[in-house]
Design an enzyme around this catalytic site. Sequence first.
Site, short mmCIF file in Angstrom:
data_model
loop_
_atom_site.label_atom_id
_atom_site.label_comp_id
_atom_site.label_asym_id
_atom_site.label_seq_id
_atom_site.Cartn_x
_atom_site.Cartn_y
_atom_site.Cartn_z
N TRP A 1 0.79 -1.07 -0.04
CA TRP A 1 0.10 -0.13 -0.08
C TRP A 1 0.90 1.30 -0.10
CZ3 TRP A 1 1.78 2.59 3.99
CH2 TRP A 1 2.31 1.89 5.15
N ASN A 2 2.12 1.22 0.30
CA ASN A 2 2.86 2.44 0.64
C ASN A 2 3.06 3.26 -0.76
OD1 ASN A 2 4.97 0.71 -0.10
ND2 ASN A 2 6.31 1.14 1.44
N ARG B 1 6.19 -0.79 -11.81
CA ARG B 1 7.46 -1.31 -11.47
C ARG B 1 7.52 -2.89 -11.95
NH1 ARG B 1 11.26 -0.10 -6.33
NH2 ARG B 1 10.20 -2.19 -5.48
N PRO C 1 -3.75 -5.95 -5.78
CA PRO C 1 -3.26 -4.58 -5.25
C PRO C 1 -3.41 -4.81 -3.63
CG PRO C 1 -5.43 -4.15 -6.44
CD PRO C 1 -5.01 -5.52 -6.63
N GLU D 1 10.52 -8.41 -3.30
CA GLU D 1 11.05 -7.18 -2.75
C GLU D 1 10.40 -6.67 -1.24
OE1 GLU D 1 13.18 -4.94 -4.28
OE2 GLU D 1 12.97 -5.76 -6.32
N ARG E 1 10.44 10.73 4.01
CA ARG E 1 9.80 10.56 2.64
C ARG E 1 8.85 9.48 2.81
NH1 ARG E 1 11.73 6.74 -1.42
NH2 ARG E 1 10.88 7.07 -3.19
N CYS F 1 10.15 1.13 2.52
CA CYS F 1 11.31 0.31 2.60
C CYS F 1 12.73 0.60 2.67
CB CYS F 1 11.15 -1.00 1.65
SG CYS F 1 11.26 -0.44 -0.01
N GLU G 1 11.64 -2.92 11.24
CA GLU G 1 11.20 -1.86 10.65
C GLU G 1 10.30 -1.03 11.38
OE1 GLU G 1 9.76 -3.79 6.93
OE2 GLU G 1 10.41 -2.29 5.89
N GLU H 1 14.19 -4.80 -9.72
CA GLU H 1 13.32 -4.03 -10.45
C GLU H 1 13.82 -2.70 -10.95
OE1 GLU H 1 9.81 -3.97 -7.75
OE2 GLU H 1 8.94 -5.55 -8.93
P1 NAP Z 1 2.42 -7.02 3.53
O1 NAP Z 1 1.63 -7.04 4.77
O2 NAP Z 1 3.44 -8.00 3.52
O3 NAP Z 1 1.38 -6.94 2.33
C1 NAP Z 1 1.85 -6.93 1.09
C2 NAP Z 1 0.84 -7.53 -0.07
O4 NAP Z 1 0.58 -8.92 0.30
C3 NAP Z 1 -0.56 -6.81 0.19
O5 NAP Z 1 -1.09 -6.80 -1.11
C4 NAP Z 1 -1.10 -7.76 0.98
O6 NAP Z 1 -2.53 -7.89 0.78
C5 NAP Z 1 -0.53 -9.30 0.47
N1 NAP Z 1 -0.75 -10.30 1.38
C6 NAP Z 1 -0.77 -10.31 2.59
N2 NAP Z 1 -0.66 -11.67 3.13
C7 NAP Z 1 -0.97 -12.32 2.33
C8 NAP Z 1 -0.68 -13.74 2.09
N3 NAP Z 1 -1.15 -14.72 3.06
N4 NAP Z 1 -0.88 -14.34 0.82
C9 NAP Z 1 -0.96 -13.47 -0.49
N5 NAP Z 1 -0.77 -11.99 -0.18
C10 NAP Z 1 -0.92 -11.51 0.98
O7 NAP Z 1 3.32 -5.42 3.35
P2 NAP Z 1 2.56 -4.07 3.31
O8 NAP Z 1 2.37 -3.76 4.82
O9 NAP Z 1 1.41 -3.90 2.40
O10 NAP Z 1 3.71 -3.19 3.04
C11 NAP Z 1 4.83 -2.98 3.59
C12 NAP Z 1 6.00 -3.92 3.73
O11 NAP Z 1 6.41 -3.79 2.15
C13 NAP Z 1 7.25 -3.31 4.33
O12 NAP Z 1 7.66 -4.44 5.04
C14 NAP Z 1 8.23 -2.69 3.34
O13 NAP Z 1 9.51 -2.64 3.69
C15 NAP Z 1 7.80 -3.68 2.09
N6 NAP Z 1 8.01 -3.08 1.05
C16 NAP Z 1 9.35 -3.47 0.22
C17 NAP Z 1 9.62 -2.72 -1.02
C18 NAP Z 1 10.60 -3.07 -1.63
O14 NAP Z 1 10.85 -2.74 -2.77
N7 NAP Z 1 11.60 -4.00 -1.11
C19 NAP Z 1 8.94 -1.74 -1.60
C20 NAP Z 1 7.93 -1.07 -0.45
C21 NAP Z 1 7.48 -2.16 0.49
P3 NAP Z 1 -3.48 -7.04 1.82
O15 NAP Z 1 -3.44 -5.90 1.51
O16 NAP Z 1 -4.91 -7.84 1.54
O17 NAP Z 1 -3.02 -7.33 3.07
#
Ligand code: NAP
Length: 492
Positions: free
Chosen positions: A161-162, A170, A186, A261, A289, A295, A392, A469
């Site tokens: 979502w961020n 990407r 999404p 990622e 930011r 991340c 984090e 990416e």
């Molecule tokens: P998240 O909770 O891991 O969720 C990411 C995505 O995965 C969402 O679409 C979520 O759906 C889905 N998801 C959750 N549980 C799942 C499951 N069991 N099976 C399939 N899909 C599932 O992460 P977030 O809170 O959205 O994002 C923050 C995290 O992303 C941070 O740790 C950040 O560091 C990381 N991030 C990394 C990068 C990078 O490029 N390395 C870039 C941006 C963010 P729902 O929305 O329905 O929960």
Amino acid sequence: MAFEAAQSQLIGSLRTGLYVDGTWRDASAGATFDVEDPATGEVLTTVADATPEDGMAALDAAAAAQGSWARTAPRERAEILRRAFESVTARADDFALLMTLEMGKPLAEARGEVTYGAEFLRWFSEEAARVSGRYAIAPDGKARLMVHKRPVGPCLFITPWNFPLAMATRKIAPAIAAGCTMVVKPAALTPLTTLLLTSVLEEAGLPSGVLNVVPTSDAGGVTGPLLRDPRLRKLSFTGSTEVGRRLLKDSADQVLRTSMELGGNAPFLVFEDADLDAALDGAMLAKLRNMGEACTAANRFLVHASVAEEFGSRLAQRMAALPVARGTEEDSKIGPLIDEKSRQKVQELVDDAVGTGGRVLTGGQPQAGAGYFYPPTVISGVGSDARILAEEVFGPVAPIVTFTDEDEAVAMANDTEFGLVGYAYTRDVSRTLRLADTLESGMLGINVGVVSNPAAPFGGVKQSGLGREGGFEGIEEYLETKYVGLADPFGG
Ligand code: NAP
């Protein structure tokens, strides 16, 4: 009010259904889920809530379209991406407002993300026509070797979502460029930007079935069966390391290609020879930011003991001066966090850091009233066992610890399971080159607070992920290398 009119017009014009096989439609069970504005807690709109059957219909469409899409002329794919780039750019105000509404970031930052996110469409439109292979004579002269690239096949994209636009483009842009079809799930908290992007790609001429979008409140239920289906060939995920690990295990059964990622724990190093003004400018960017919800956000400030006090007090002064307000307000510099759960986690980590001996220089308590606001916070003298140094924080909180020499700084920086990005401020060229070798991260910023660039390979090492990416590397994630052995044309 002009802003309220713009908001209701934009929200009212959005397609909020599922997009499957070139058609917008309701979810098969007829359900919807709410999308909230984190600045007010109010519902912005509702979106179709895909079921596992809808997910499977999306994969059916992607699989059926794969053969003809792979044969489409690269230039045709490039021009679809180019038209989409131009359209996102022309509609920058709509994309920015939508991201601010569903995610909370200030409008100026949302505009920055439109530029960044759109650039992946342009970059990969340029890359689409550059995919090539090689032809060689075998060393013994008795065969010819032809190596070419083929699209990987139908992909599943799961996005966070961020950064609602950039995290989608990407993945979507290089997949289109390479000739892959896809199903996109999404984040449930911010599906609207992906839906607007989908309309743009449809208008740009993307054929039916190439892109299928299934927002859902049941992420695991919808994506699980796709991971087990042999027609799916790739998973690209951006999100937390915890979910990423689980998805990697689920991907093992079909031996899927994966791009992961995941989370970060970026160290921000300030050496004794740093230009302190520049380091403070960089720290403001690297920490604040996206309200620290990135991340790539600086998660730990490691500062040489000789400059730590000055750095801490000047950082606190600058951070305390920033207006915390709804992102749609002109002077807002810090919007709300995404939800109450995130805000509570930030508070937990702040309280824990204080418990280890940390001293709050500014902030430290949530802002009262509607929305999930948390003020910029600086904590000095954090104990080495503080959770905030290992986890984090995903919020505008800067913990500061000190070091006395480069070896100690590097050891502290590497003392984490993560390895996405690091930042270092120093004027010593030899030290810069040493850090480029010794810091365990996929990316490193030297005297700069933001490294993300569509022309550069973004990604991590250790538990921050797999794959890259953006850059020349980004399209490779969507290509297989195929080798064809040919008999010696001279009959040798
Ligand atoms: P998240 O909770 O891991 O969720 C990411 C995505 O995965 C969402 O679409 C979520 O759906 C889905 N998801 C959750 N549980 C799942 C499951 N069991 N099976 C399939 N899909 C599932 O992460 P977030 O809170 O959205 O994002 C923050 C995290 O992303 C941070 O740790 C950040 O560091 C990381 N991030 C990394 C990068 C990078 O490029 N390395 C870039 C941006 C963010 P729902 O929305 O329905 O929960």
